[in-house]
Design a protein around this motif. Structure first.
Motif, mmCIF file in Angstrom:
data_model
loop_
_atom_site.group_PDB
_atom_site.id
_atom_site.type_symbol
_atom_site.label_atom_id
_atom_site.label_comp_id
_atom_site.label_asym_id
_atom_site.label_seq_id
_atom_site.Cartn_x
_atom_site.Cartn_y
_atom_site.Cartn_z
ATOM 1 N N GLU A 228 -37.708 10.981 11.621
ATOM 2 C CA GLU A 228 -37.777 12.317 12.099
ATOM 3 C C GLU A 228 -37.152 13.264 11.141
ATOM 4 O O GLU A 228 -37.549 14.163 10.477
ATOM 5 C CB GLU A 228 -37.673 12.436 13.259
ATOM 6 N N ARG A 229 -35.915 12.934 10.829
ATOM 7 C CA ARG A 229 -35.207 13.541 9.946
ATOM 8 C C ARG A 229 -35.661 13.563 8.494
ATOM 9 O O ARG A 229 -35.822 14.648 7.645
ATOM 10 C CB ARG A 229 -33.665 12.892 9.788
ATOM 11 N N TYR A 230 -36.197 12.537 7.990
ATOM 12 C CA TYR A 230 -36.739 12.513 6.610
ATOM 13 C C TYR A 230 -38.003 13.257 6.589
ATOM 14 O O TYR A 230 -38.361 13.984 5.540
ATOM 15 C CB TYR A 230 -37.031 11.019 6.166
ATOM 16 N N ALA A 231 -38.735 13.226 7.543
ATOM 17 C CA ALA A 231 -40.057 13.823 7.679
ATOM 18 C C ALA A 231 -39.814 15.336 7.620
ATOM 19 O O ALA A 231 -40.401 15.967 6.906
ATOM 20 C CB ALA A 231 -40.874 13.516 8.797
ATOM 21 N N TYR A 232 -38.682 15.828 8.251
ATOM 22 C CA TYR A 232 -38.181 17.361 8.039
ATOM 23 C C TYR A 232 -37.860 17.462 6.804
ATOM 24 O O TYR A 232 -38.288 18.675 6.251
ATOM 25 C CB TYR A 232 -37.213 17.357 9.080
ATOM 26 N N ILE A 233 -36.953 16.827 6.267
ATOM 27 C CA ILE A 233 -36.641 17.172 4.806
ATOM 28 C C ILE A 233 -37.760 16.918 3.771
ATOM 29 O O ILE A 233 -37.828 18.106 2.793
ATOM 30 C CB ILE A 233 -35.682 15.786 4.173
ATOM 31 N N HIS A 234 -38.614 16.079 3.787
ATOM 32 C CA HIS A 234 -39.710 16.100 2.922
ATOM 33 C C HIS A 234 -40.894 17.233 3.354
ATOM 34 O O HIS A 234 -41.140 17.847 2.054
ATOM 35 C CB HIS A 234 -40.644 14.754 3.122
ATOM 36 N N PHE B 35 -28.881 19.648 -1.924
ATOM 37 C CA PHE B 35 -27.653 18.987 -1.601
ATOM 38 C C PHE B 35 -27.507 18.766 -0.274
ATOM 39 O O PHE B 35 -27.219 17.752 0.520
ATOM 40 C CB PHE B 35 -26.854 19.690 -2.421
ATOM 41 N N SER B 36 -27.263 20.007 0.278
ATOM 42 C CA SER B 36 -26.819 20.351 1.735
ATOM 43 C C SER B 36 -27.715 19.540 2.993
ATOM 44 O O SER B 36 -27.339 18.896 3.651
ATOM 45 C CB SER B 36 -26.569 21.788 2.342
ATOM 46 N N ARG B 37 -29.025 19.763 2.803
ATOM 47 C CA ARG B 37 -30.178 19.205 3.506
ATOM 48 C C ARG B 37 -30.029 17.590 3.626
ATOM 49 O O ARG B 37 -30.176 16.988 4.625
ATOM 50 C CB ARG B 37 -31.311 20.020 3.476
ATOM 51 N N THR B 38 -30.363 17.214 2.202
ATOM 52 C CA THR B 38 -29.927 15.636 2.279
ATOM 53 C C THR B 38 -28.921 14.938 2.642
ATOM 54 O O THR B 38 -28.979 14.014 3.499
ATOM 55 C CB THR B 38 -30.483 15.556 0.695
ATOM 56 N N LEU B 39 -27.847 15.388 2.314
ATOM 57 C CA LEU B 39 -26.421 14.769 2.719
ATOM 58 C C LEU B 39 -26.284 15.062 4.162
ATOM 59 O O LEU B 39 -25.820 14.009 4.761
ATOM 60 C CB LEU B 39 -25.381 15.320 1.579
ATOM 61 N N GLY B 40 -26.600 16.150 4.578
ATOM 62 C CA GLY B 40 -26.527 16.359 6.067
ATOM 63 C C GLY B 40 -27.318 15.393 6.968
ATOM 64 O O GLY B 40 -26.979 14.856 7.894
ATOM 65 N N LEU C 167 -23.817 20.699 7.281
ATOM 66 C CA LEU C 167 -24.592 20.585 6.169
ATOM 67 C C LEU C 167 -26.035 20.813 6.427
ATOM 68 O O LEU C 167 -26.782 21.631 5.562
ATOM 69 C CB LEU C 167 -24.411 19.196 5.207
ATOM 70 N N GLU C 168 -26.638 20.399 7.204
ATOM 71 C CA GLU C 168 -28.054 20.738 7.802
ATOM 72 C C GLU C 168 -28.224 22.193 8.240
ATOM 73 O O GLU C 168 -29.137 22.875 7.606
ATOM 74 C CB GLU C 168 -28.614 19.896 9.052
#
Length: 404
Positions: A149-155, A272-277, A351-352
């Motif tokens: 779910e988190r990765y789907a949000y990032i992508h 940076f912030s979204r991926t690391l978060g 970070l998110e």
């Protein structure tokens, strides 16, 4: 040496299961099926055609198709659907053949006993190291649904942001290319014929006409040379950018340009912030998370800064201390928010949130830049048309005066 075998088997309820498996021998395939409660019907070497079809690992899958896969898989897993069933369902409704083939191969790998992350590693030209790392963490920690779910949000966020940037630049780029094409056509084909007759009469040409005529003669004489020079400059630029020192120099130059540099900084900070978060919120160790983020950064200045921060954190420093050494890339606000997150134990969440804030700022900056670029191009086009009109009509007016 392992080979690919095709098998047919049935479970206790008589439900058939067909698939492929890479193994050392037929006995290994049979043992694997028996251990899982299946009764073997047939096992044989896979035909050459199936080896070719299932061995395509270099297929190109579009960003739109990947976005579809990540969002739909996340939704199915979060709803409690088993992984293999979810992949089979997505394979049937895949919007393109490359994605369909990719999902079929992943499904076969999982059926043969491999984990989801192991199946993904066979397609590391399609799936990023970040996604594979997150899936591994999700499998080990039993939080695959949350990770997906988190990765789907990032992508999805990155995908939408890139589409916005692309769509925002379509009109200015088309307008610029149209202007250049019209200018070239007029200078090379139209203007010389119009002015040729006036020159033949021996009349002195006005200054605007002489300027445009000189430009027209230059473009006509050296157009091929200009085109070849432009192509050569592009290849030289691409070659320099591929080198470590050359790429770093070019990235520094782009960052130093006011409007372009602001867009680049905001984009890199969002990544940076979204991926690391997301990685830290998913339970990935901080050093592994920073290393994964380093690989996702497109600008070498940020890559080097994050690499330096990773080394500092490995020596025992906090992330905020390590980042604070690069205030020309990371603002005081970012350093402060990371520091607060470290003190409260919610660094991933902070970070998110920071990523969402900077994403809104980036969209606003992009809209402002495009709004500024469009009238500049219109003014340039209007100025060119006005100069061309003066160059054509001034000699005609002078000729009319002589006739009178």
């Amino acid at each position: 040496m392992s080979a690919r075998y095709s098998y047919r088997a049935v479970d206790v309820a008589g439900k058939p299961m067909n698939g492929y498996m890479d193994a050392e021998s037929i006995e290994e395939v049979g043992s694997w099926l028996a251990d899982r409660g299946y009764f073997v019907v047939d096992i044989k070497l896979a035909p050459l055609q199936s080896l070719v079809i299932t061995g395509k690992k270099k297929a190109k899958v579009s960003s739109d198709d990947l976005n579809f896969f990540f969002i739909q898989l996340s939704s199915l897993i979060s709803a409690g659907c088993p992984l293999l069933m979810s992949i089979d369902a997505l394979e049937k409704q895949a919007p393109s053949l490359p994605l369909k083939g990719l999902l079929a191969d992943i499904g076969e790998k999982i059926q043969s006993g491999k984990s989801f992350s192991e199946a993904l590693k066979n397609h590391n030209n399609i799936f990023s190291n970040l996604f594979i790392t997150m899936v591994e963490v999700g499998e080990v920690g039993g939080i695959l649904d949350q990770v997906l779910e988190r990765y789907a949000y990032i992508h999805d966020s990155t995908h939408r942001l890139r589409n916005k940037m692309f769509k925002a630049m379509i009109y200015p780029v088309v307008l610029l290319l149209t202007t250049l094409f019209v200018a070239w056509a007029v200078l090379v084909f139209v203007f010389p014929k119009l002015i040729g007759e006036i020159q033949a009469s021996g009349q002195k040409l006005p200054l605007p006409t002489e300027i445009v005529l000189m430009t027209s003669n230059f473009v006509s004489a050296y157009f091929v040379h200009m085109l070849l020079s432009a192509i050569a400059v592009y290849f030289i630029y691409a070659s320099i950018k591929k080198t470590e020192s050359g790429g770093l120099f070019i990235d520094r130059v782009f960052i130093s340009v006011k409007v372009i540099g602001s867009l680049i900084k905001q984009l890199q900070i969002v990544l940076f912030s979204r991926t690391l978060g997301v990685l830290l919120s998913s339970g990935v160790p901080i050093l592994t998370s920073i290393q994964a983020v380093e690989r996702t950064m497109g600008n070498r200045c940020y890559k080097d800064a994050i690499s330096d921060a990773r080394e500092a954190v490995s020596r025992g420093e906090s992330l905020s201390q390590a980042i604070s050494r690069h205030r020309h890339l990371f603002s005081d606000t970012i350093v402060l928010m990371i520091s607060v997150g470290e003190q409260t134990g919610n660094i991933g969440e902070m970070l998110e949130k920071m990523g969402k804030i900077y994403e809104r700022d980036l969209e606003s900056t992009l809209e402002s830049a495009v709004s500024l670029l469009e009238p500049c191009l219109v003014v340039f086009l209007s100025g060119f048309v006005a100069l061309l009109a003066l160059a054509v009509y001034l000699p005609i007016f002078d000729m009319g005066k002589l006739v009178r």
